[in-house]
Design an enzyme around this catalytic site. Sequence first.
Site, PDB file in Angstrom:
ATOM      1  N   HIS A  74      26.584 -61.206  -6.258  1.00  0.00           N
ATOM      2  CA  HIS A  74      28.014 -61.529  -6.130  1.00  0.00           C
ATOM      3  C   HIS A  74      28.789 -60.234  -5.996  1.00  0.00           C
ATOM      4  CE1 HIS A  74      26.882 -61.317 -10.387  1.00  0.00           C
ATOM      5  NE2 HIS A  74      28.049 -60.755 -10.602  1.00  0.00           N
ATOM      6  N   HIS A 129      32.418 -58.632  -6.719  1.00  0.00           N
ATOM      7  CA  HIS A 129      33.708 -58.808  -7.403  1.00  0.00           C
ATOM      8  C   HIS A 129      34.822 -58.268  -6.507  1.00  0.00           C
ATOM      9  CE1 HIS A 129      32.188 -59.434 -11.634  1.00  0.00           C
ATOM     10  NE2 HIS A 129      31.129 -58.825 -11.142  1.00  0.00           N
ATOM     11  N   ASN A 153      27.476 -55.290  -9.153  1.00  0.00           N
ATOM     12  CA  ASN A 153      26.475 -54.831 -10.121  1.00  0.00           C
ATOM     13  C   ASN A 153      25.088 -55.343  -9.745  1.00  0.00           C
ATOM     14  OD1 ASN A 153      28.593 -53.698 -11.678  1.00  0.00           O
ATOM     15  ND2 ASN A 153      28.965 -55.667 -12.661  1.00  0.00           N
ATOM     16  N   ASP A 180      36.939 -65.733 -10.831  1.00  0.00           N
ATOM     17  CA  ASP A 180      36.127 -65.430 -12.011  1.00  0.00           C
ATOM     18  C   ASP A 180      36.738 -66.126 -13.222  1.00  0.00           C
ATOM     19  OD1 ASP A 180      35.002 -63.944 -14.339  1.00  0.00           O
ATOM     20  OD2 ASP A 180      34.147 -62.661 -12.787  1.00  0.00           O
ATOM     21  N   GLN A 224      24.703 -56.077 -14.552  1.00  0.00           N
ATOM     22  CA  GLN A 224      24.680 -57.410 -13.923  1.00  0.00           C
ATOM     23  C   GLN A 224      24.283 -58.446 -14.964  1.00  0.00           C
ATOM     24  OE1 GLN A 224      21.831 -57.974 -10.716  1.00  0.00           O
ATOM     25  NE2 GLN A 224      22.893 -59.785  -9.957  1.00  0.00           N
TER      26      GLN A 224
HETATM   27  P1  5GP Z   1      28.305 -59.411 -13.427  1.00  0.00           P
HETATM   28  O1  5GP Z   1      28.470 -58.759 -14.757  1.00  0.00           O
HETATM   29  O2  5GP Z   1      26.978 -60.127 -13.296  1.00  0.00           O
HETATM   30  O3  5GP Z   1      28.585 -58.489 -12.280  1.00  0.00           O
HETATM   31  O4  5GP Z   1      29.461 -60.475 -13.351  1.00  0.00           O
HETATM   32  C1  5GP Z   1      29.321 -61.824 -13.633  1.00  0.00           C
HETATM   33  C2  5GP Z   1      30.720 -62.408 -13.586  1.00  0.00           C
HETATM   34  O5  5GP Z   1      30.608 -63.798 -13.464  1.00  0.00           O
HETATM   35  C3  5GP Z   1      31.559 -62.137 -14.844  1.00  0.00           C
HETATM   36  O6  5GP Z   1      32.774 -61.500 -14.473  1.00  0.00           O
HETATM   37  C4  5GP Z   1      31.797 -63.523 -15.427  1.00  0.00           C
HETATM   38  O7  5GP Z   1      33.091 -63.660 -15.987  1.00  0.00           O
HETATM   39  C5  5GP Z   1      31.598 -64.430 -14.235  1.00  0.00           C
HETATM   40  N1  5GP Z   1      31.067 -65.732 -14.559  1.00  0.00           N
HETATM   41  C6  5GP Z   1      29.990 -66.007 -15.335  1.00  0.00           C
HETATM   42  N2  5GP Z   1      29.765 -67.336 -15.390  1.00  0.00           N
HETATM   43  C7  5GP Z   1      30.727 -67.900 -14.608  1.00  0.00           C
HETATM   44  C8  5GP Z   1      31.025 -69.258 -14.264  1.00  0.00           C
HETATM   45  O8  5GP Z   1      30.355 -70.214 -14.682  1.00  0.00           O
HETATM   46  N3  5GP Z   1      32.084 -69.467 -13.432  1.00  0.00           N
HETATM   47  C9  5GP Z   1      32.850 -68.436 -12.947  1.00  0.00           C
HETATM   48  N4  5GP Z   1      33.859 -68.746 -12.135  1.00  0.00           N
HETATM   49  N5  5GP Z   1      32.603 -67.150 -13.270  1.00  0.00           N
HETATM   50  C10 5GP Z   1      31.566 -66.889 -14.089  1.00  0.00           C
END
Ligand code: 5GP
Length: 136
Positions: free
Chosen positions: A101, A103, A88, A32, A95
């Site tokens: 995805h 985590h 999420n 991440d 999300q």
């Molecule tokens: P969500 O809140 O959708 O469960 O988590 C999205 C996650 O994706 C966040 O922890 C954010 O830091 C990560 N993320 C968003 N854009 C990118 C990206 O371009 N590259 C990587 N490696 N992580 C990302």
Amino acid sequence: MKKEECIFCKIANGEIPSKTLYEDEKFRIILDLKPIGRGHALILPKAHADDLYELPEESASAVMILAKKMAIKMAEKLHSVGLNLVQNNGEAAGQTVRHFHLHMIPRYSSDDEKINWIPGSPTEEELETVRKQIVE
Ligand code: 5GP
Ligand code: ZN
């Protein structure tokens, strides 16, 4: 199948570079970019699914097997002593990227970044009402 303009489709399929920990025909595991802690990783299916509701069952089970293998590797290599799996679905759940995805968040003995919520205190009746609502 890929979805145009989906950043995780592009990352999972190698069109955008990422810090990849593992890759096979169907999945990529990346670090991440804004981690909660050291080794915070995301398991991405290469085929687009918005969230768990859309994810095919076969992928859902494969994700958990991958998570288990990577969990063991992280514990060995990073000396993490615990692990949170967070996943999420939907804006209401926080999300931010609409491509499924999982985590993987390794935890350390010195780590005080707990995933927290305030425990509720429903009555027995309230618990029974929600139980019935789900199962009936
Ligand atoms: P969500 O809140 O959708 O469960 O988590 C999205 C996650 O994706 C966040 O922890 C954010 O830091 C990560 N993320 C968003 N854009 C990118 C990206 O371009 N590259 C990587 N490696 N992580 C990302
Ligand atoms: Zn996608």
